[in-house]
Design a protein around this motif. Structure first.
Motif, PDB file in Angstrom:
ATOM      1  N   GLY A   1       2.325  13.912   4.185  1.00  0.00           N
ATOM      2  CA  GLY A   1       2.603  14.292   5.562  1.00  0.00           C
ATOM      3  C   GLY A   1       2.010  13.333   6.567  1.00  0.00           C
ATOM      4  N   GLY A   2       0.822  12.844   6.294  1.00  0.00           N
ATOM      5  CA  GLY A   2       0.199  11.884   7.194  1.00  0.00           C
ATOM      6  C   GLY A   2       0.645  10.461   6.956  1.00  0.00           C
ATOM      7  N   GLU A   3       1.127  10.181   5.751  1.00  0.00           N
ATOM      8  CA  GLU A   3       1.483   8.809   5.373  1.00  0.00           C
ATOM      9  C   GLU A   3       2.644   8.256   6.194  1.00  0.00           C
ATOM     10  OE1 GLU A   3       1.827   5.158   3.427  1.00  0.00           O
ATOM     11  OE2 GLU A   3       0.187   6.605   3.399  1.00  0.00           O
ATOM     12  N   PHE A   4       3.700   9.042   6.337  1.00  0.00           N
ATOM     13  CA  PHE A   4       4.902   8.506   6.969  1.00  0.00           C
ATOM     14  C   PHE A   4       4.648   8.085   8.414  1.00  0.00           C
ATOM     15  CE2 PHE A   4       8.845   8.872   9.394  1.00  0.00           C
ATOM     16  CZ  PHE A   4       9.656   8.018   8.671  1.00  0.00           C
ATOM     17  N   GLY A   5       4.002   8.953   9.190  1.00  0.00           N
ATOM     18  CA  GLY A   5       3.763   8.613  10.584  1.00  0.00           C
ATOM     19  C   GLY A   5       2.838   7.423  10.749  1.00  0.00           C
TER      20      GLY A   5
ATOM     21  N   LEU B   1      -5.201   3.104  -6.369  1.00  0.00           N
ATOM     22  CA  LEU B   1      -6.486   2.454  -6.069  1.00  0.00           C
ATOM     23  C   LEU B   1      -6.271   1.030  -5.561  1.00  0.00           C
ATOM     24  CD1 LEU B   1      -8.676   3.686  -9.080  1.00  0.00           C
ATOM     25  CD2 LEU B   1      -8.497   4.643  -6.770  1.00  0.00           C
ATOM     26  N   ILE B   2      -5.233   0.364  -6.080  1.00  0.00           N
ATOM     27  CA  ILE B   2      -4.891  -0.967  -5.557  1.00  0.00           C
ATOM     28  C   ILE B   2      -4.450  -0.862  -4.107  1.00  0.00           C
ATOM     29  CG2 ILE B   2      -3.281  -2.912  -5.792  1.00  0.00           C
ATOM     30  CD1 ILE B   2      -3.211  -2.338  -8.806  1.00  0.00           C
ATOM     31  N   GLY B   3      -3.641   0.162  -3.814  1.00  0.00           N
ATOM     32  CA  GLY B   3      -3.226   0.384  -2.432  1.00  0.00           C
ATOM     33  C   GLY B   3      -4.397   0.643  -1.515  1.00  0.00           C
ATOM     34  N   LEU B   4      -5.377   1.373  -2.001  1.00  0.00           N
ATOM     35  CA  LEU B   4      -6.581   1.641  -1.209  1.00  0.00           C
ATOM     36  C   LEU B   4      -7.300   0.350  -0.867  1.00  0.00           C
ATOM     37  CD1 LEU B   4      -8.565   3.765  -0.064  1.00  0.00           C
ATOM     38  CD2 LEU B   4      -9.675   3.799  -2.302  1.00  0.00           C
ATOM     39  N   TRP B   5      -7.428  -0.538  -1.843  1.00  0.00           N
ATOM     40  CA  TRP B   5      -8.090  -1.829  -1.610  1.00  0.00           C
ATOM     41  C   TRP B   5      -7.340  -2.652  -0.577  1.00  0.00           C
ATOM     42  CZ3 TRP B   5      -6.102  -6.736  -3.167  1.00  0.00           C
ATOM     43  CH2 TRP B   5      -6.983  -7.801  -2.921  1.00  0.00           C
TER      44      TRP B   5
ATOM     45  N   TRP C   1      10.721  -1.930   6.037  1.00  0.00           N
ATOM     46  CA  TRP C   1       9.823  -2.107   4.893  1.00  0.00           C
ATOM     47  C   TRP C   1       9.049  -0.838   4.575  1.00  0.00           C
ATOM     48  CZ3 TRP C   1       9.960  -6.081   1.575  1.00  0.00           C
ATOM     49  CH2 TRP C   1      10.706  -7.193   1.957  1.00  0.00           C
ATOM     50  N   GLN C   2       8.972   0.099   5.527  1.00  0.00           N
ATOM     51  CA  GLN C   2       8.400   1.409   5.212  1.00  0.00           C
ATOM     52  C   GLN C   2       9.247   2.089   4.147  1.00  0.00           C
ATOM     53  OE1 GLN C   2       9.094   4.820   5.519  1.00  0.00           O
ATOM     54  NE2 GLN C   2       6.987   5.436   5.114  1.00  0.00           N
ATOM     55  N   GLN C   3      10.573   2.014   4.327  1.00  0.00           N
ATOM     56  CA  GLN C   3      11.469   2.624   3.360  1.00  0.00           C
ATOM     57  C   GLN C   3      11.654   1.754   2.111  1.00  0.00           C
ATOM     58  OE1 GLN C   3      13.305   5.885   3.621  1.00  0.00           O
ATOM     59  NE2 GLN C   3      11.337   5.971   4.688  1.00  0.00           N
ATOM     60  N   VAL C   4      11.507   0.428   2.259  1.00  0.00           N
ATOM     61  CA  VAL C   4      11.464  -0.428   1.070  1.00  0.00           C
ATOM     62  C   VAL C   4      10.316   0.016   0.178  1.00  0.00           C
ATOM     63  CG1 VAL C   4      10.964  -2.762   0.223  1.00  0.00           C
ATOM     64  CG2 VAL C   4      12.556  -2.449   2.126  1.00  0.00           C
ATOM     65  N   SER C   5       9.184   0.309   0.804  1.00  0.00           N
ATOM     66  CA  SER C   5       8.017   0.712   0.020  1.00  0.00           C
ATOM     67  C   SER C   5       8.210   2.089  -0.606  1.00  0.00           C
ATOM     68  CB  SER C   5       6.758   0.689   0.899  1.00  0.00           C
ATOM     69  OG  SER C   5       6.882   1.564   1.995  1.00  0.00           O
TER      70      SER C   5
ATOM     71  N   GLY D   1       0.814  -1.214   0.000  1.00  0.00           N
ATOM     72  CA  GLY D   1       0.000   0.000   0.000  1.00  0.00           C
ATOM     73  C   GLY D   1       0.840   1.252   0.000  1.00  0.00           C
ATOM     74  N   ASN D   2       1.920   1.251   0.782  1.00  0.00           N
ATOM     75  CA  ASN D   2       2.798   2.407   0.848  1.00  0.00           C
ATOM     76  C   ASN D   2       3.574   2.597  -0.452  1.00  0.00           C
ATOM     77  OD1 ASN D   2       3.636   4.564   2.530  1.00  0.00           O
ATOM     78  ND2 ASN D   2       5.573   3.558   2.917  1.00  0.00           N
ATOM     79  N   THR D   3       3.961   1.488  -1.080  1.00  0.00           N
ATOM     80  CA  THR D   3       4.712   1.561  -2.337  1.00  0.00           C
ATOM     81  C   THR D   3       3.936   2.315  -3.403  1.00  0.00           C
ATOM     82  OG1 THR D   3       5.879  -0.515  -1.909  1.00  0.00           O
ATOM     83  CG2 THR D   3       5.753   0.207  -4.199  1.00  0.00           C
TER      84      THR D   3
END
Length: 442
Positions: A147-151, A217-221, A172-176, A38-40
């Motif tokens: 801004g909200g995603e990282f935290g 949209l895939i990430g949203l799902w 994996w946050q940074q992998v994404s 999702g983050n990617t």
């Protein structure tokens, strides 16, 4: 008299407790996979702007002065970062009050929508000044989302990990993030290599943004399909959630908030120069073709993405401080030789990018976990997001603009001073902060 009760529990085998601390359950693995994918796809949309920055300058601003158009486009890039602290405050607080899942669902929806807007906005020649205005609004929306995603994503991944695998999960946050940049770089490489200049300016770059929006949209799902973290659920069940997480962060954890900002300074500056902007910078300063520069970036990003989880495992073994110190100290020493090795050929650019990205592993593998370990669950998303976003806005978002300005002003030789000074600031923070590898976590 015979004993008819249950047999006494067997003593745990030596090392069993340690193994439990390091083993990820199936639910934890699922959460990390879903969070990473999702983050990617969210960061694909964010990175596409810097990949196509020169084309966007031609399309959204008046032609006639390429330097002014490029600086205007980079100014929009930097202004987008102004919204990151606002998004961090609003969306970080939302995730601390209502859950990581709801916060992450909101951020990816905003990012994907803005990508579609950029893809569909007519050029300056078609609608005049409205074109850069719409571009600016779309980037403000993306900055708010980022801004909200990282935290939220950092808190989600680290909270989803076994105790002895927190850095691994956080990496994996940074992998994404790097994976998103890699996909964007691949889209840029394919577009610049296969399409004519006319097709690229007419519709090729727009198709890349459409693809990025569809991935969003895939990430949203994916984010809708996962459960919230145990840390947040327990905090909410125990009544520890705060009505105003921002106030609680500043009042109860001011030193931790300052530490997060200091941790970020060198990381965000070097990341945005080496991982995002170096192909464009090399094209401007050495004349190397953009397609060649993007190929180098793509190959280096593959190495970077593959190495990140291993750097996270190293942090879980030796600690956060040694790996962070190696990163910042490396740039203090190597910024000058690396930037002076840039030439108009693939090999020199590849070596400069690769060495820089290997150094950045020490920051990227640690940033999510070290920030998450500064705060309890009730303010964790806000505590990570807001100080981080402020530092990114000041040092990361302005890095491409400052780098280009130095070049246009004939001061390219001073870029290494900029990089070394920022790295020295963070090095002092790393050397003086407490080690948190074995810290309790709730």
């Amino acid at each position: 008299m015979s004993h008819t009760g249950p047999p006494p529990a067997a003593a745990p085998a030596p090392g069993a407790a340690t193994t439990a601390h390091h083993r990820l359950s199936p639910a934890q693995r699922k959460a990390i996979v879903a969070g990473t994918i999702g983050n990617t796809v969210e960061w694909v949309d964010w990175a596409l702007y810097s990949i196509f920055v020169k084309i966007i300058a031609d399309e959204f601003f008046p032609r006639g002065n390429e330097a002014v158009a490029l600086l205007s486009t980079l100014a929009v890039f930097a202004v987008g970062f102004v919204m990151r602290p606002i998004g961090a405050a609003v969306l970080g607080s939302y995730a601390d009050r209502h859950g990581r899942k709801k916060g992450l669902t909101l951020t990816v929806g905003l990012m994907a929508s803005a990508a579609f807007v950029i893809a569909l906005t007519p050029s300056y020649e078609t609608i005049g000044f409205l074109s850069p205005v719409i571009l600016l609004l779309a980037r403000l929306a993306q900055g708010f989302s980022a801004g909200g995603e990282f935290g939220s994503s950092s808190a989600f991944l680290v909270e989803s990990a076994a105790r002895g695998r927190r850095a691994f999960a956080g990496s994996w946050q940074q992998v994404s993030v790097a994976g998103g940049v890699l996909i964007a770089s691949l889209l840029g490489t394919v577009a610049t290599s296969l399409l004519s200049d006319g097709a690229l300016h007419s519709w090729g770059w727009r198709l890349a943004f459409v693809a990025g929006g569809l991935l969003g949209l895939i990430g949203l799902w994916l984010r809708v399909s996962v459960e919230d973290t145990e840390s947040f659920t327990e905090a909410r069940g125990a009544g520890r959630t705060r009505h105003n997480p921002i106030k609680a962060m500043f009042v109860d954890h001011p030193a931790a908030a300052l530490r997060v900002a200091g941790i970020t300074v060198a990381g965000t500056l070097t990341y945005y120069i080496w991982v995002n902007y170096l192909p464009t910078y090399a094209n401007l300063t050495t004349g190397i073709p953009l397609s060649t520069a993007l190929l180098s970036q793509t190959l280096c990003l593959i190495v970077f993405v593959v190495a990140l989880p291993f750097a996270g495992l190293l942090s879980d073994r030796v600690g956060r401080k040694p790996t962070l110190v190696a990163f910042a100290g490396g740039f203090v020493v190597l910024a000058w030789p690396l930037l002076h090795l840039l030439r108009d050929n693939f090999l020199s650019l590849f070596l400069v990018q690769l060495v820089g990205m290997l150094l950045i592993l020490g920051y990227s593998a640690n940033c999510a976990v070290i920030m998450a370990e500064q705060f309890p669950a009730e303010v964790r998303a806000t505590g990570i997001a807001l100080p981080y976003a402020l530092a990114v806005a000041l040092f990361g978002g302005t890095a491409p603009y400052v780098t280009t300005w130095l070049h246009e002003s004939g001061l390219s030789d001073l870029l290494w001073v900029y990089v070394s000074a920022a790295s020295l600031i963070s090095l002092v923070v790393y050397l003086t902060m407490p080690e948190t590898k074995d810290k309790g976590f709730r």
